[in-house]
Design an enzyme around this catalytic site. Structure first.
Site, PDB file in Angstrom:
ATOM      1  N   LYS A  35      39.420  50.021  48.124  1.00 16.18           N
ATOM      2  CA  LYS A  35      40.890  50.071  48.721  1.00 16.18           C
ATOM      3  C   LYS A  35      41.742  51.336  48.055  1.00 16.18           C
ATOM      4  CE  LYS A  35      40.794  45.314  49.587  1.00 16.18           C
ATOM      5  NZ  LYS A  35      40.254  44.712  48.462  1.00 16.18           N
ATOM      6  N   LYS A  41      32.865  55.029  44.684  1.00 13.49           N
ATOM      7  CA  LYS A  41      32.450  53.846  45.522  1.00 13.49           C
ATOM      8  C   LYS A  41      33.532  53.478  46.582  1.00 13.49           C
ATOM      9  CE  LYS A  41      33.960  50.334  42.453  1.00 13.49           C
ATOM     10  NZ  LYS A  41      33.300  48.840  41.484  1.00 13.49           N
ATOM     11  N   LYS A  87      44.622  49.299  31.304  1.00 12.47           N
ATOM     12  CA  LYS A  87      45.985  48.952  31.819  1.00 12.47           C
ATOM     13  C   LYS A  87      46.968  49.650  30.910  1.00 12.47           C
ATOM     14  CE  LYS A  87      44.458  46.633  35.413  1.00 12.47           C
ATOM     15  NZ  LYS A  87      43.343  45.699  35.199  1.00 12.47           N
TER      16      LYS A  87
END
Ligand code: TRP
Length: 348
Positions: A213, A210, A127
């Site tokens: 969203k 995988k 992040k």
């Protein structure tokens, strides 16, 4: 790691029962990957262990969701939990923010967490390199909050995916550190487990990686999705130009479709298309049509229950209330022990 209890163990059931804690962030609709990766196993586990499953709404605040979305997403996860067969009588189903003992323990644990070790967390480092504009302290202390969730209920087993293993290791450190600092044995060491062979990984529809969203949700099939939308997505899934001969290895996009098929279709169906591929004569259109119908058939009963439950405000509110009560009974007991251990005692 075998968590199953055989019937022979039944007499010792209570004293040997594992305490399981696991949380799901309310980031939106639940897809097939979430189902096969977590929820289906939660449902199995509720029969064998003392399970605490919660919706981690505090955790999702690190990204500042808009309030209406946050509320709707928490509700959506709850509805999905129930529709998939989680039973509020068997397991403890609750919303993280209904449990004030969590932020209290989080605050206390923050005093034992080193800034250096938090900064070295892989998820935080990622992040930090990507989103410098919103690098808030909640992201830094994410593993501390997760530890509070887990050890508040003295979890012994924590079902998590690979991406959470480091967090879990940190929670073991924090638990041990607390016990050591305050010379007590309040917290057991929480162990991760990933369901071994029961864990089915569901790839996405866009050829690689995988299910998750992504932009426009084209990569994922949601449990509550309507049949036409499912058909469209599956028909548009990425494939390739087809095998150029016989007995060729599956390419990644095709292997991915087969993996989804293995989860929802009969073994005969899977074998049929594998044989076709091996024979070099596969028609991807047929494969996708079959896959779409099997996904629709698989999700239909869950979707029907979701629609039912979603209308039932009374059921939803009873469920969370019961969950909050059960979670607080357990959490308040632990907090009492924690306060005692650290010397926070009331003068009144
Ligand atoms: N961090 C987990 C995730 O992103 C969610 C989570 C929060 C969790 N608290 C937890 C998982 C406690 C297991 C136990 O998936």
């Amino acid at each position: 790691m075998d968590y199953r209890l055989s019937t022979m163990d039944y007499k010792h059931y209570l004293c040997r029962m594992e305490r399981v804690v696991s949380g799901v962030r309310p980031t939106g609709q639940i897809h097939l990957g979430n189902y096969f990766g977590a929820i289906r196993n939660y449902v199995r586990l509720q029969e064998q262990a003392d399970c605490f499953y919660f919706i981690a709404d505090y955790h999702s605040l690190t990204t500042h969701p808009n309030p209406a979305d946050l509320h709707a997403n928490v509700r959506e996860v709850l509805v999905t939990f129930l529709a998939c067969g989680l039973d509020p009588e068997k397991a403890t189903l609750y919303v993280q923010s209904d449990q004030p003992e969590i932020p209290e323990l989080y605050l206390i644990l923050n005093m034992l967490a080193g800034i250096g070790e938090l900064e070295r967390t892989v998820t935080y480092k990622e992040k930090a390199s990507k989103q410098q504009d919103n690098l808030n302290a909640g992201l830094l202390t994410y593993p501390v909050l997760m530890t509070a969730d887990i050890i508040l209920h003295k979890a012994t087993k924590v079902p998590v995916g690979k991406d959470q293993e480091q967090h879990l290791e940190m929670s073991r450190n924090f638990a041990n550190r607390f016990n050591f600092q305050y010379n007590c044995e309040i917290f057991p060491e929480p162990q991760g487990f990933n369901f071994g062979e029961d864990l089915v990984k569901i790839p996405g529809l866009d050829g690689t990686g995988k299910m998750g969203k992504s932009e426009g949700g084209k990569n994922a099939i949601y449990l509550g999705e309507d049949p036409d939308s499912i058909r469209k997505k599956v028909m548009r899934a990425v494939t390739d130009a087809g095998p150029t001969g016989t007995n060729q290895p599956l390419t990644e996009p095709v292997a991915n479709l087969i993996a989804v098929m293995k989860a929802v279709s009969s073994p005969d169906t899977v074998q049929f298309f594998l044989d076709q591929y091996a024979g070099g004569s596969i028609r991807y259109g047929d494969l996708k049509k079959q896959l779409a119908e099997d996904v629709v058939a698989f999700t239909a009963p869950i979707r029907a229950r979701m629609l039912e439950i979603s209308k039932d405000d009374a059921l939803i509110s009873r469920t969370v209330k019961l969950g909050a009560e059960k979670a607080r009974a357990s959490g308040s007991q632990t907090i009492k022990e924690v306060r005692e251990a650290i010397g926070i005692k009331r003068f009144f």
